[in-house]
Design an enzyme around this catalytic site. Structure first.
Site, short mmCIF file in Angstrom:
data_model
loop_
_atom_site.label_atom_id
_atom_site.label_comp_id
_atom_site.label_asym_id
_atom_site.label_seq_id
_atom_site.Cartn_x
_atom_site.Cartn_y
_atom_site.Cartn_z
N ASP A 20 28.00 92.18 117.78
CA ASP A 20 28.39 93.43 116.47
C ASP A 20 29.58 92.54 117.10
OD1 ASP A 20 29.45 95.30 115.12
OD2 ASP A 20 29.14 97.12 117.78
N GLY A 21 31.18 92.39 116.37
CA GLY A 21 32.11 93.09 116.89
C GLY A 21 32.81 91.48 116.31
N GLY A 23 33.48 91.73 112.89
CA GLY A 23 35.30 92.29 112.52
C GLY A 23 36.54 92.48 112.67
N TRP A 25 36.85 91.28 116.34
CA TRP A 25 37.44 89.81 116.52
C TRP A 25 38.36 89.62 115.79
CZ3 TRP A 25 38.22 84.76 115.23
CH2 TRP A 25 38.38 84.16 115.84
N HIS A 37 32.94 86.45 110.91
CA HIS A 37 31.87 85.82 110.79
C HIS A 37 31.83 84.67 111.27
CE1 HIS A 37 30.38 89.82 110.32
NE2 HIS A 37 31.12 89.84 108.62
N SER A 66 18.73 95.45 107.22
CA SER A 66 18.99 96.72 106.14
C SER A 66 19.97 97.30 105.21
CB SER A 66 17.29 96.91 105.81
OG SER A 66 17.59 98.16 106.81
N ASN A 68 23.11 96.50 105.92
CA ASN A 68 24.43 95.67 106.35
C ASN A 68 24.72 95.29 104.29
OD1 ASN A 68 23.87 93.47 108.68
ND2 ASN A 68 25.02 95.93 108.78
#
Length: 240
Positions: A20-21, A23, A25, A37, A66, A68
């Site tokens: 996670d993270g 976005g 970042w 990503h 599922s 996302n």
């Protein structure tokens, strides 16, 4: 780590990570989310290699849930493109290093070309003797549990299974992680403290670790620190 009996317990065999993270970042750097990503994929490469160096037998990564699909179409398309690049770029290394690739989730609903790539990668590594890299794609734990329950119900209906014989081991045999060692440690990056429908059954007695590091910044050092924290915990599995 002290075990329930007071002796030194072994390091984790099976580690899972909610990555996670990405976005956040990118946002901190005034970059588009896809840039986060991309850096997240680089972190996958680093951490997968670090896990092998540190002796982790199974590393399970939550790559695409599922849920996302609710993200913008452009972002989802970018994620699928990065997955293609990862499979194409890493497969030879996985083969040469003896890593077995396993994919869980409803990944067969992805685009046909991506499904073919995954099938080819899994087939090419299936006989490898080394550690296992598990990628969760289009995965949701509640759907996994429901599917397992349905399969067992069908077996009971057909007379193949006696309901009185269904226990935890029987049920686990119907899950997508069947045959893997029990989950020892589940890590979530970026400071969020929830499981987000990931390995709900498997995490029943796993140690949970929530770290503030954003996934693109996660590396061998942060993984080693996570293992060190794991080593300081006492796992009693309901006992004293």
């Amino acid at each position: 780590m002290a075990s329930a009996s007071g002796g030194e317990a072994p390091p984790p065999r099976h580690v899972a990570i909610i990555m996670d993270g990405n976005g956040r970042w990118a946002k901190k750097r005034l970059l588009p989310r896809i840039a986060g990503h991309r850096q997240g994929v680089e972190a996958v490469r680093r951490v997968a290699r670090a896990a092998r160096t540190l002796g982790i037998e199974v590393l399970t990564l939550y790559a695409f849930s599922s849920e996302n699909w609710r993200r913008p179409e452009e972002e989802v398309g970018g994620l699928m493109g990065l997955l293609r690049q990862f499979l194409a770029g890493e497969l030879d290394d996985l083969v040469s290093e003896g890593v077995k690739l396993r994919v869980i989730g409803d990944w067969r609903r992805l685009s046909p070309d991506l499904v073919a790539m995954i099938e080819g990668a899994v087939a090419r590594t299936t006989g490898n003797p080394g550690p296992t890299l598990v990628i969760a794609l289009n995965y949701g734990a509640q759907a996994e549990i429901l599917a397992a329950a349905r399969r067992l119900a069908e077996q009971v209906r057909d007379g193949a299974v006696d309901p009185s014989m269904i226990d935890e081991a029987c049920f686990e045999g119907e899950l997508e992680t069947a045959g893997l060692p029990p989950l020892d440690l589940l890590i979530r990056t970026s400071g969020e403290q929830r499981l987000s429908n990931f390995l709900l059954w498997q995490a029943a007695y796993a140690e949970l670790l929530f770290v503030d590091t954003l996934w693109p910044d996660f590396d061998e050092r942060t993984l080693a620190e996570a293992l060190a924290q794991f080593s300081r915990r006492q796992r009693r599995f309901g006992g004293l």
